[in-house]
Scaffold this active site. Sequence first.
Site, PDB file in Angstrom:
ATOM      1  N   LEU A 189       0.811  -1.212   0.000  1.00 49.30           N
ATOM      2  CA  LEU A 189       0.000   0.000   0.000  1.00 49.30           C
ATOM      3  C   LEU A 189       0.847   1.266   0.000  1.00 49.30           C
ATOM      4  CD1 LEU A 189      -2.778   1.440   0.320  1.00 49.30           C
ATOM      5  CD2 LEU A 189      -2.512   1.145   2.792  1.00 49.30           C
ATOM      6  N   PRO A 192       6.151   6.410  -1.679  1.00 48.19           N
ATOM      7  CA  PRO A 192       6.938   7.562  -1.217  1.00 48.19           C
ATOM      8  C   PRO A 192       6.093   8.802  -0.913  1.00 48.19           C
ATOM      9  CG  PRO A 192       8.048   6.500  -3.048  1.00 48.19           C
ATOM     10  CD  PRO A 192       6.710   5.831  -2.918  1.00 48.19           C
ATOM     11  N   SER A 194       2.766   8.714  -0.172  1.00 46.33           N
ATOM     12  CA  SER A 194       1.555   8.397   0.594  1.00 46.33           C
ATOM     13  C   SER A 194       1.898   7.430   1.712  1.00 46.33           C
ATOM     14  CB  SER A 194       0.473   7.788  -0.313  1.00 46.33           C
ATOM     15  OG  SER A 194       0.912   6.582  -0.877  1.00 46.33           O
ATOM     16  N   SER A 224       6.878  -5.084   3.927  1.00 48.01           N
ATOM     17  CA  SER A 224       7.312  -6.274   4.657  1.00 48.01           C
ATOM     18  C   SER A 224       7.080  -7.501   3.787  1.00 48.01           C
ATOM     19  CB  SER A 224       6.539  -6.405   5.974  1.00 48.01           C
ATOM     20  OG  SER A 224       6.806  -5.316   6.829  1.00 48.01           O
ATOM     21  N   GLU A 435       0.998  -0.057  10.292  1.00 52.95           N
ATOM     22  CA  GLU A 435      -0.429  -0.416  10.353  1.00 52.95           C
ATOM     23  C   GLU A 435      -1.251   0.707  10.988  1.00 52.95           C
ATOM     24  OE1 GLU A 435      -1.675  -4.319  11.363  1.00 52.95           O
ATOM     25  OE2 GLU A 435       0.202  -5.237  10.743  1.00 52.95           O
ATOM     26  N   ASP A 439      -0.446   8.490  15.900  1.00 51.76           N
ATOM     27  CA  ASP A 439      -0.956   9.858  15.779  1.00 51.76           C
ATOM     28  C   ASP A 439      -2.230   9.889  14.934  1.00 51.76           C
ATOM     29  OD1 ASP A 439       1.728  11.272  16.764  1.00 51.76           O
ATOM     30  OD2 ASP A 439       2.234   9.705  15.324  1.00 51.76           O
TER      31      ASP A 439
END
Length: 626
Positions: A189, A192, A194, A224, A435, A439
């Site tokens: 997903l 750079p 987003s 990952s 994930e 914040d």
Amino acid sequence: MWQLKTIQFAKCSVHSIIFRRLSVSDFKLSTNRDSKQFSVKENESFMANIFRRSLVPKQVFPYPDVLSLEQKESTCSLIGPFERFFSEINDAAQSDESGKVDEKILSALWELGAFALQVPPNFGGLGLNNTQYGRLCEIVGANDLGLGITIGAHQSIGFKGILLYGTPEQKEKYLPKVSTEHVYAAFALTEPSSGSDAGSIRSRAVKSDDKKYYVLNGSKIWISNGGIADIMTVFAQTELVDLKTGEKKDKVTAFIVERSFGGVTNGPPEKKMGIKASNTAEVYFEDVKIPIENILGKEGDGFKVAMNILNNGRFGMGATLSGTMKKCIEIATSHANNRVQFGQKLKNYGSIQEKLAQMSILQYATESMAFTISQNMDNGSQDYHLEAAISKIYASESAWYVCDEAIQILGGMGFMVEAGLERVLRDLRIFRIFEGTNDILRLFIALTGIQYAGSHLKELQSAFKNPSANLGLIFKEASKRAASKVGLGGCDLSSHVAPELQPYAKKTEECIDLFGQSVEVLLLRYNKNIVNEQFILNLLANAAIDIYSMVVTQSRSSRALNLNLPTAQHEVYLTKALTIQASERAMKNITTATSRRHQNLTEKFSIIARTVCEKDGVYSTGVIEV
């Protein structure tokens, strides 16, 4: 835009309640098209409902206990082999040093079924439910977080979309591969441009003229398993045509992408602070032809697919990190029991006792949250997203604190590689970021709850258009507000907890009631502009997190008392101590959120931050400059 004009409720026996102007046009509200009457989709989430001063206890009281005897026995049969794997086969320190997991170790994990824990047996998996999965996650978290990322990236998010959204054909084709054929999966997903803003991705998939496939171009970063995965869940912008207006719009679509399609490459493994044993790499897509049947979910629903995959797996992080905390506490306790300083063992010193107690409280709350959520999910609940976000924040921040304090108890020994804690601390740092950064999740908690509260205020406004037909709703809301005004309280937890915990439940009740009142005050004060008040939203989120920690621990320890478990009294002490601390923090945060004086402080924060950014760093006179 809709507005709730100044309305005076009919006088009840206590006094009248007055609503002020409210505008929440940005809130997405549910309507019943078969009726002109406004309606709001009911939500069983305990935390969503406290935002509207309502107590819906179903998900937290009594503490859920969903596993059958057969499921408990089957889970226990897996615990032994998993623990032996980590004690006899895995070498976390060696994997961390080499920056990769040895193939023999990975093969042993495949043989255990560790890469297919929740895949149905007919596709080659173990078919575990969420609670069983969480129990094994605890074991992984206690032993090797780097290896845990490899396992989790594969199944918790890598192919989770196929489990949740896959067609029968997609499941038949791909689930056996990722379960038994040593084929790794990844979730692609982030780009750079987003990170937290997943909607701004630039990878693009263009549909072919014959509409048989999409051509994908773009890149993803920090993936990952990105260098080892042969099957990936990939998100890209696609052009869709609005059937009503004919207007073309870009919307994100999810795809199942195989490396064998061609055009899929990756960069070298990233050099990271922690979780070094896991493979993290940039992935590139160049003219990748994806068959149309490999769309995951519906065209244009990619953002929804991504968020639900992440929401569905977040409880696993809480379970994993509760295991990590257990291990840290064991190491610290062993040292405190044996280390002698100034003629006494460390365990006899009040400062060490305080640390061990605080560490244990945080572990207990983290574990209670994770398994409350997992068991609600196993019961079929769809309303757990707020709780899952809270669990992720609480677990990742608590685990960091617990590991850091364990190092402090060990002193210089804890700083040494041999103790194993410095590796754990490095590994833990990423959990507050990936994930969903903590914040962003805090804003998600506050705004999601406020949206739900705003929806019910609009329902109330709609009721006043036809008061004679809606007297029940009007007087119910009026009575609730009137009762809280004179200190009668808007919720009652006493009937849900053990008698010994009722005074502590009362503290939680007070927090919940003030919380709901404050949300309403803030909605009235800021209207739709509440979305821009991030200082305030963070305060609300922190209060919500503390409230949830109180509720789940009171529920769990009440269960322990009711079942006369040998750990019951210790669990009660953990709960009482947590409630004292959490209720004080929550009340302070709630009060501060509505305080005008706090606004003065936040304005100073903004001014300071703007100056620092303008000057590219620290901006003050040097101490020896003239």
